[in-house]
Design a protein around this motif. Structure first.
Motif, PDB file in Angstrom:
ATOM      1  N   TYR A   1      12.147 -36.234  44.383  1.00 20.42           N
ATOM      2  CA  TYR A   1      11.670 -37.270  45.193  1.00 20.42           C
ATOM      3  C   TYR A   1      12.753 -37.923  46.314  1.00 20.42           C
ATOM      4  CZ  TYR A   1       7.144 -37.633  42.350  1.00 20.42           C
ATOM      5  OH  TYR A   1       6.116 -37.124  41.802  1.00 20.42           O
ATOM      6  N   LYS A   2      13.764 -37.913  45.623  1.00 19.21           N
ATOM      7  CA  LYS A   2      15.118 -38.574  46.194  1.00 19.21           C
ATOM      8  C   LYS A   2      15.649 -37.537  47.425  1.00 19.21           C
ATOM      9  CE  LYS A   2      18.402 -40.669  44.421  1.00 19.21           C
ATOM     10  NZ  LYS A   2      19.498 -41.262  43.641  1.00 19.21           N
TER      11      LYS A   2
ATOM     12  N   ASP B   1      15.821 -38.747  56.015  1.00 17.13           N
ATOM     13  CA  ASP B   1      16.933 -39.568  56.144  1.00 17.13           C
ATOM     14  C   ASP B   1      18.305 -39.094  56.285  1.00 17.13           C
ATOM     15  OD1 ASP B   1      18.276 -41.828  56.347  1.00 17.13           O
ATOM     16  OD2 ASP B   1      18.391 -42.477  54.183  1.00 17.13           O
ATOM     17  N   LYS B   2      18.375 -38.344  57.317  1.00 17.28           N
ATOM     18  CA  LYS B   2      19.700 -37.511  57.435  1.00 17.28           C
ATOM     19  C   LYS B   2      21.010 -38.214  57.434  1.00 17.28           C
ATOM     20  CE  LYS B   2      17.980 -33.188  57.889  1.00 17.28           C
ATOM     21  NZ  LYS B   2      18.552 -32.053  56.964  1.00 17.28           N
TER      22      LYS B   2
ATOM     23  N   ASP C   1      12.986 -47.522  48.145  1.00 14.91           N
ATOM     24  CA  ASP C   1      12.141 -47.847  46.870  1.00 14.91           C
ATOM     25  C   ASP C   1      10.950 -47.923  47.172  1.00 14.91           C
ATOM     26  OD1 ASP C   1      14.589 -48.330  45.605  1.00 14.91           O
ATOM     27  OD2 ASP C   1      14.581 -50.517  45.994  1.00 14.91           O
ATOM     28  N   GLU C   2      10.598 -48.155  48.393  1.00 11.54           N
ATOM     29  CA  GLU C   2       9.183 -48.014  48.857  1.00 11.54           C
ATOM     30  C   GLU C   2       8.349 -46.541  48.788  1.00 11.54           C
ATOM     31  OE1 GLU C   2       8.440 -51.543  52.140  1.00 11.54           O
ATOM     32  OE2 GLU C   2       9.438 -49.866  52.771  1.00 11.54           O
ATOM     33  N   PHE C   3       9.382 -45.730  49.035  1.00 10.30           N
ATOM     34  CA  PHE C   3       8.744 -44.309  49.027  1.00 10.30           C
ATOM     35  C   PHE C   3       8.699 -43.805  47.527  1.00 10.30           C
ATOM     36  CE2 PHE C   3      10.105 -39.738  48.329  1.00 10.30           C
ATOM     37  CZ  PHE C   3       9.007 -39.211  49.210  1.00 10.30           C
ATOM     38  N   LEU C   4       9.699 -44.334  46.476  1.00 13.21           N
ATOM     39  CA  LEU C   4       9.529 -43.941  44.993  1.00 13.21           C
ATOM     40  C   LEU C   4       8.605 -44.641  44.592  1.00 13.21           C
ATOM     41  CD1 LEU C   4      13.363 -44.070  44.383  1.00 13.21           C
ATOM     42  CD2 LEU C   4      11.967 -41.979  44.267  1.00 13.21           C
ATOM     43  N   GLN C   5       8.189 -45.916  45.078  1.00 15.71           N
ATOM     44  CA  GLN C   5       6.679 -46.572  44.469  1.00 15.71           C
ATOM     45  C   GLN C   5       5.576 -45.855  44.912  1.00 15.71           C
ATOM     46  OE1 GLN C   5       7.883 -50.807  45.928  1.00 15.71           O
ATOM     47  NE2 GLN C   5       6.591 -51.200  44.214  1.00 15.71           N
TER      48      GLN C   5
ATOM     49  N   MET D   1       5.007 -35.320  54.213  1.00 18.60           N
ATOM     50  CA  MET D   1       6.374 -35.247  53.857  1.00 18.60           C
ATOM     51  C   MET D   1       6.575 -34.022  52.904  1.00 18.60           C
ATOM     52  SD  MET D   1       8.182 -39.356  53.368  1.00 18.60           S
ATOM     53  CE  MET D   1       9.669 -38.773  52.939  1.00 18.60           C
ATOM     54  N   LYS D   2       5.819 -33.885  51.945  1.00 19.96           N
ATOM     55  CA  LYS D   2       5.690 -32.952  50.913  1.00 19.96           C
ATOM     56  C   LYS D   2       5.401 -31.584  51.541  1.00 19.96           C
ATOM     57  CE  LYS D   2       3.270 -31.107  47.073  1.00 19.96           C
ATOM     58  NZ  LYS D   2       2.172 -30.982  45.907  1.00 19.96           N
TER      59      LYS D   2
END
Length: 740
Positions: free
Chosen positions: A641-642, A649-650, A695-699, A718-719
């Motif tokens: 996920y990261k 997020d380049k 953090d929002e993305f991982l949530q 994104m996937k």
């Protein structure tokens, strides 16, 4: 003529004689003929002053203010109140109706959408030898047949499957369902039948097959409850009743009886909620049909009166249509806590519910997370284990308050029979309380009979049996084909218009704007995945819609089907309504402020009452990054996920914006409208700062993995982008044509 003469001679003898002479099939035809003849006679006698066009809301308010005295004033615009108004006006009584919110804004729009006698009530009647409950079921089955007849565009028979997982239950349930058929008699929709395990799974492939013995299928009716309620109210208006929504009763008017010296109710002091104007409505008789608010109006009459209504909350959820077959419902007769759960296809979605818990009376009931999860657990018990029933699949949820009639000291609402009572106070206030959606018409008839007798009104007999409701005239099962051929509407849109407006669908189609495309020629959709079109918003205003909530929740049903889609359609609906009649939003404010307030009020409705809050809280409250033990050891998903996030997020800022997402999409030749992209990110942007932190993305990904959130457009986007980039791999020197 000979057949009619024979019927005339035989009917005096009674039903048994008719059956003897003509046999059962002739008896059925005889009763159908009698019903048709009764309808034709009623139609011939009734005057319909507004057959061509409904009076505007302003005209209705003027009638309320200027009429010297009505015969009947009905307070409450739900199914029962609208039914009372229709019954009264068709008896040639001068009739008025006021509703403090919108027609069907309360319990009548938040039902299970069934027109039924009540299988569970029949079971109680038999097990407890309760004659009252038996008669209630019998009456409801009669009313079911009538309702299916008078509004065929809004209602239809629905087969409901009762799966059986123990051999001894098969004859037990079969006997009970057959008794249901027998009580219905000739008004039985279709005969129930038994299915083998193989056939049951063929018809309902989502069923849990382990230990399944077979199934029993019986028939009940299904309808669009809010539209049905509206059809009853509009039919009353066409026959001359003065009806007004957003008109609140401030207090009751009273006068002293010159003979007895006692105070008598003689009308109500009302307030136009939209403009704030107050006025009196005088009436010989006032009928209290306010559902859960029954006791509030009774206490306006007499502060000392005791409560007769004990409210009970019933929560329903809406999940995607793939959870059930298109034309087969499911009944769970015994849930883990003894309640009954229905699992029904409706408007191409699936409804599951209901709960039954004591509650306080409120105009804005909110579905609780515990109730939502209870329903989901019960659904899981009956579906195949390979179907993951996810919390994130709940597209909408609502709570309706049932106005059960009970002893004030009773605590167990589950054992309460949903029968009704008609009471008349010392001051003459007529109250109709309790009952079921299905029996609204007979309840209204009984209420008017009591009111006429108590107040000495001069009225004709009841004429609502067989009286066709708004839209029924001109409807046929193939009406949608004409709409496609004559107007160039999409097939799905045409079917929706025909089943929602009946014969009035032509009026909606005429208002539709040209799309500018090759096909469809007319009919711009409000949201792409639902068949609601923009002209319905304009037509809704003719049907007394006063706010965007009225359109989203009750003229269309988008708010009940998908709160996120409703949220997306909201700005356009407000814009269309604002062009036509600004007064509906807010008085004494400029247009921009009025539209902003309307948007806020509708957002509050979607967020609280339609379950949007519960849906969004799956990210904010219960979706902590909680990987299991194996995942913590390997950190495989966490790292994946990261890695996915850092592809966008380049610059390693720790957050991404629409610019970052658009840059990646451009690199794989995917183009999305900027406004659409903002909407996609806004769904996940918990702190609403215009950017998505890691953090929002991982949530989000944790919630998606656990099934608490589904159909997240950002997660899917994104996937897909990541997979496309990975397939490309690094560009080699050979492919680039050499290089230095």
């Amino acid at each position: 003529m000979a057949f009619r003469r024979a019927l005339k001679r035989t009917v005096v003898v009674g039903t048994g004689a008719v059956a003897t002479v003509f046999g059962l099939s002739h008896l059925i035809e005889y009763r159908k003929t009698q019903a048709r003849l009764a309808y034709v006679t009623a139609e011939a006698e009734l005057k319909v002053p507004y057959a061509d066009e409904l009076p505007s809301r302003e005209a209705q308010l003027t009638a309320l203010k200027t009429t010297e005295e009505f015969d009947v004033l009905v307070v409450g615009g739900g199914a029962t109140g609208a039914g009372c108004a229709l019954d009264a006006v068709t008896r040639n009584l001068k009739t008025a109706l006021v509703e403090r919110s919108d027609f069907s804004s309360g319990t009548s729009s938040r039902s299970t959408k069934l027109i039924h006698g009540g299988v569970r009530y029949l079971q109680k009647a038999i097990m407890q030898l309760d004659y009252e409950q038996y008669m209630m079921v019998k009456e409801a089955l009669h009313e079911r047949a009538n309702l299916l007849e008078i509004a065929p565009h809004l209602s239809a028979p629905l087969p409901i499957m009762l799966p059986v997982y123990k051999w001894w239950q098969l004859p037990y349930y079969w006997a009970g369902i057959k008794m249901y058929d027998l009580v219905a008699g000739i008004q039985c929709l279709k005969s129930s039948y038994v299915l083998s395990k193989t056939k049951a799974l063929e018809l309902f492939p989502m069923l849990k097959r382990d230990k399944l013995v077979g199934a029993i299928v019986y028939y009940d009716g299904q309808h669009n409850d809010a539209r049905m309620n509206l059809a009853i109210a509009l039919t009353a208006a066409r026959h001359g009743a003065a009806i007004a929504n957003y008109t609140e009763v401030v207090h009751l008017l009273k006068t002293k009886d010159p003979q007895t010296g006692k105070e008598k109710v003689c009308g109500a002091h009302c307030k136009d909620v939209i403009t704030g104007e107050e006025f009196d409505v005088k009436a010989k008789c006032v009928i209290n049909a306010t559902g859960p608010f029954t006791d509030s109006l009774r206490k306006m009459d007499n502060q000392e009166t005791s409560n007769i209504c004990q409210p009970s909350a019933g929560v329903h959820i809406v999940i995607p249509g793939y959870y059930s077959p298109d034309n087969m419902g499911l009944l769970d007769p015994a849930t883990s806590d003894g309640r009954v759960i229905f699992f029904l296809p409706w408007e191409k979605m699936t409804i599951a519910g209901t709960t039954d818990t004591p509650t306080n009376v409120t105009a804005h009931p909110i579905p609780g997370e515990d109730d939502i999860n209870f329903i989901l657990r019960e659904v899981r018990n009956y579906l195949s284990p390979d179907i993951e029933v996810r919390r994130g699949d709940v597209l909408a949820a609502w709570s309706g308050i049932r106005p059960l009639v009970t002893d004030p000291n009773s605590k167990d609402t589950q054992s309460i029979c949903r029968n009704h009572i008609v009471s008349i106070s010392d001051s003459g206030l007529v109250t109709i309380a309790g009952g079921k959606w299905t029996t609204y018409r007979s309840m209204a008839e009984e209420t008017l009979d009591a009111a006429i007798k108590a107040h000495g009104l001069s009225a004709e007999p009841c004429k609502t049996v067989g009286l066709m409701l708004e839209g029924a005239k001109g409807w046929t099962p193939t009406l949608y084909i004409r709409l496609v051929q004559d107007y160039g509407l999409e097939n799905e849109v045409a079917q929706h218009l025909a089943s929602t407006y009946g014969g009035k669908a032509y009026d909606v189609a005429k208002m539709a704007e040209v799309t500018g495309q090759r096909w469809p020629i007319v009919g711009k959709r409000l949201v792409s995945e639902f068949p609601y079109i923009e002209s319905e918003v304009l037509y809704a205003i003719k049907e007394y819609a006063c706010t965007a909530i009225d359109v989203l929740a009750r003229r269309t049903r988008l708010g009940f089907l998908n709160v996120q889609a409703a949220d997306e359609a909201l700005p356009r609906i407000v814009q269309i309504m604002g062009k036509d009649s600004f007064y509906i939003f807010i008085s004494f404010l400029n247009k921009r402020e009025g539209i902003q307030i309307s948007l806020l009020s509708l957002w509050f409705f979607l967020y609280h009452e339609m379950g949007y809050r519960s849906r969004s809280e799956q990210l904010t409250r219960t979706s902590e990054i909680n990987l299991d033990y194996q995942e913590l050891i390997t950190s495989h998903l966490f790292d994946r996920y990261k890695k996915r996030f850092h592809k966008f997020d380049k610059e390693s800022k720790g957050f991404i914006t629409t610019v970052d997402v658009q840059r990646v999409l451009d690199s794989i030749n995917v183009h999305i409208d900027e406004n659409a992209l903002h909407e996609i990110l806004n769904e996940v942007d918990l702190n609403k700062n215009g950017q998505i932190e890691i953090d929002e993305f991982l949530q989000l990904m944790s919630a998606v993995k656990k099934g608490q959130v589904s159909d997240s457009r950002l997660a899917i986007l994104m996937k897909t982008a990541e997979e496309t980039l990975d397939k490309r791999g690094p560009v080699t020197v050979d492919r680039s044509g050499g290089g230095v």
